[in-house]
Design a protein around this motif. Sequence first.
Motif, PDB file in Angstrom:
ATOM      1  N   VAL A 130       7.157  -2.588   7.924  1.00  0.00           N
ATOM      2  CA  VAL A 130       5.701  -2.689   7.962  1.00  0.00           C
ATOM      3  C   VAL A 130       5.317  -4.048   8.542  1.00  0.00           C
ATOM      4  O   VAL A 130       5.825  -5.082   8.099  1.00  0.00           O
ATOM      5  CB  VAL A 130       5.111  -2.514   6.541  1.00  0.00           C
ATOM      6  N   GLU A 131       4.414  -4.040   9.524  1.00  0.00           N
ATOM      7  CA  GLU A 131       3.939  -5.274  10.123  1.00  0.00           C
ATOM      8  C   GLU A 131       3.368  -6.174   9.031  1.00  0.00           C
ATOM      9  O   GLU A 131       2.721  -5.712   8.105  1.00  0.00           O
ATOM     10  CB  GLU A 131       2.864  -5.008  11.182  1.00  0.00           C
ATOM     11  N   GLY A 132       3.617  -7.461   9.160  1.00  0.00           N
ATOM     12  CA  GLY A 132       3.148  -8.416   8.167  1.00  0.00           C
ATOM     13  C   GLY A 132       4.138  -8.620   7.026  1.00  0.00           C
ATOM     14  O   GLY A 132       4.097  -9.631   6.346  1.00  0.00           O
ATOM     15  N   VAL A 133       5.009  -7.663   6.820  1.00  0.00           N
ATOM     16  CA  VAL A 133       6.055  -7.769   5.796  1.00  0.00           C
ATOM     17  C   VAL A 133       7.407  -7.947   6.481  1.00  0.00           C
ATOM     18  O   VAL A 133       8.222  -8.760   6.079  1.00  0.00           O
ATOM     19  CB  VAL A 133       6.079  -6.513   4.882  1.00  0.00           C
ATOM     20  N   MET A 134       7.600  -7.181   7.545  1.00  0.00           N
ATOM     21  CA  MET A 134       8.838  -7.228   8.300  1.00  0.00           C
ATOM     22  C   MET A 134       8.906  -8.543   9.081  1.00  0.00           C
ATOM     23  O   MET A 134       7.901  -9.002   9.630  1.00  0.00           O
ATOM     24  CB  MET A 134       8.869  -6.028   9.251  1.00  0.00           C
ATOM     25  N   ALA A 185       4.309   8.197   5.263  1.00  0.00           N
ATOM     26  CA  ALA A 185       4.173   7.990   3.813  1.00  0.00           C
ATOM     27  C   ALA A 185       5.365   7.217   3.253  1.00  0.00           C
ATOM     28  O   ALA A 185       5.197   6.310   2.427  1.00  0.00           O
ATOM     29  CB  ALA A 185       4.026   9.330   3.102  1.00  0.00           C
ATOM     30  N   ILE A 186       6.568   7.543   3.699  1.00  0.00           N
ATOM     31  CA  ILE A 186       7.772   6.830   3.247  1.00  0.00           C
ATOM     32  C   ILE A 186       7.667   5.363   3.637  1.00  0.00           C
ATOM     33  O   ILE A 186       7.921   4.468   2.830  1.00  0.00           O
ATOM     34  CB  ILE A 186       9.046   7.477   3.839  1.00  0.00           C
ATOM     35  N   ARG A 187       7.284   5.115   4.875  1.00  0.00           N
ATOM     36  CA  ARG A 187       7.149   3.734   5.359  1.00  0.00           C
ATOM     37  C   ARG A 187       6.151   2.952   4.520  1.00  0.00           C
ATOM     38  O   ARG A 187       6.415   1.820   4.102  1.00  0.00           O
ATOM     39  CB  ARG A 187       6.729   3.747   6.816  1.00  0.00           C
ATOM     40  N   ALA A 188       5.004   3.545   4.245  1.00  0.00           N
ATOM     41  CA  ALA A 188       3.957   2.865   3.480  1.00  0.00           C
ATOM     42  C   ALA A 188       4.356   2.690   2.012  1.00  0.00           C
ATOM     43  O   ALA A 188       4.191   1.604   1.451  1.00  0.00           O
ATOM     44  CB  ALA A 188       2.650   3.645   3.581  1.00  0.00           C
ATOM     45  N   ASP A 189       4.889   3.740   1.405  1.00  0.00           N
ATOM     46  CA  ASP A 189       5.242   3.691  -0.018  1.00  0.00           C
ATOM     47  C   ASP A 189       6.368   2.704  -0.310  1.00  0.00           C
ATOM     48  O   ASP A 189       6.340   1.996  -1.315  1.00  0.00           O
ATOM     49  CB  ASP A 189       5.645   5.072  -0.531  1.00  0.00           C
ATOM     50  N   LEU A 190       7.362   2.683   0.559  1.00  0.00           N
ATOM     51  CA  LEU A 190       8.533   1.839   0.318  1.00  0.00           C
ATOM     52  C   LEU A 190       8.465   0.502   1.049  1.00  0.00           C
ATOM     53  O   LEU A 190       9.354  -0.331   0.903  1.00  0.00           O
ATOM     54  CB  LEU A 190       9.810   2.599   0.691  1.00  0.00           C
ATOM     55  N   VAL A 191       7.442   0.322   1.865  1.00  0.00           N
ATOM     56  CA  VAL A 191       7.192  -0.911   2.614  1.00  0.00           C
ATOM     57  C   VAL A 191       8.402  -1.267   3.501  1.00  0.00           C
ATOM     58  O   VAL A 191       8.868  -2.399   3.532  1.00  0.00           O
ATOM     59  CB  VAL A 191       6.804  -2.086   1.680  1.00  0.00           C
ATOM     60  N   LYS A 207      11.074   5.755  12.307  1.00  0.00           N
ATOM     61  CA  LYS A 207      10.357   6.670  13.201  1.00  0.00           C
ATOM     62  C   LYS A 207       8.856   6.435  13.107  1.00  0.00           C
ATOM     63  O   LYS A 207       8.143   6.435  14.117  1.00  0.00           O
ATOM     64  CB  LYS A 207      10.700   8.124  12.868  1.00  0.00           C
ATOM     65  N   ALA A 208       8.359   6.193  11.888  1.00  0.00           N
ATOM     66  CA  ALA A 208       6.931   5.905  11.724  1.00  0.00           C
ATOM     67  C   ALA A 208       6.567   4.572  12.371  1.00  0.00           C
ATOM     68  O   ALA A 208       5.488   4.434  12.947  1.00  0.00           O
ATOM     69  CB  ALA A 208       6.572   5.899  10.236  1.00  0.00           C
ATOM     70  N   ALA A 209       7.480   3.593  12.294  1.00  0.00           N
ATOM     71  CA  ALA A 209       7.233   2.278  12.883  1.00  0.00           C
ATOM     72  C   ALA A 209       7.338   2.314  14.408  1.00  0.00           C
ATOM     73  O   ALA A 209       6.660   1.551  15.100  1.00  0.00           O
ATOM     74  CB  ALA A 209       8.223   1.258  12.324  1.00  0.00           C
ATOM     75  N   ARG A 210       8.169   3.179  14.922  1.00  0.00           N
ATOM     76  CA  ARG A 210       8.379   3.300  16.362  1.00  0.00           C
ATOM     77  C   ARG A 210       8.201   4.766  16.760  1.00  0.00           C
ATOM     78  O   ARG A 210       9.164   5.473  17.070  1.00  0.00           O
ATOM     79  CB  ARG A 210       9.779   2.813  16.761  1.00  0.00           C
TER      80      ARG A 210
END
Length: 155
Positions: A136-140, A127-133, A83-86
């Motif tokens: 995330v753009e650049g990682v995904m 926060a969940i998206r950032a903390d657990l990666v 949800k945070a990513a989209r």
Amino acid sequence: MNDYERVVRIMASESRLRRRFLSQAIEERAVRAGGGWIGSLLPSEHPEVHYVLLIGPGAPQAEYAAYRVHRSRELMLRCYAAKAARPDARFIVGIGLDAAGQPGSSEDLVYLDTVAWTGEDMARAVAIRADLVFFVEGVMVEHRHDIDEYPGAGN
């Protein structure tokens, strides 16, 4: 309606071509997941829907209950991260499975309707998206998939 029926209705609303794409994506990832966890974020043909797949490697019977708890929790966290990513997506559908060929396999389904989410809910997802990666753009790793509507029709 319960959440499982909602998930099935959303999936059934996809076109035959998109259902085939989703099936192929699940099958391909289930085969690869024998070597470890695979998480994916897949779009729907409906812009307000996104799918989260989490395929786990399975576990021995003595450890399976703990594995299921872990898979279910991680699937929910990945749905929040999706949800945070989209952020424009209203519905997030999560599907958790075991790798292909695992004995005693099981499934988890998550249904998030985010229409009534508050700023606090969204902040938690971010926060969940950032903390657990997760996602995330650049990682995904993003892939474009093309499938023929009528495979083999040109042969």
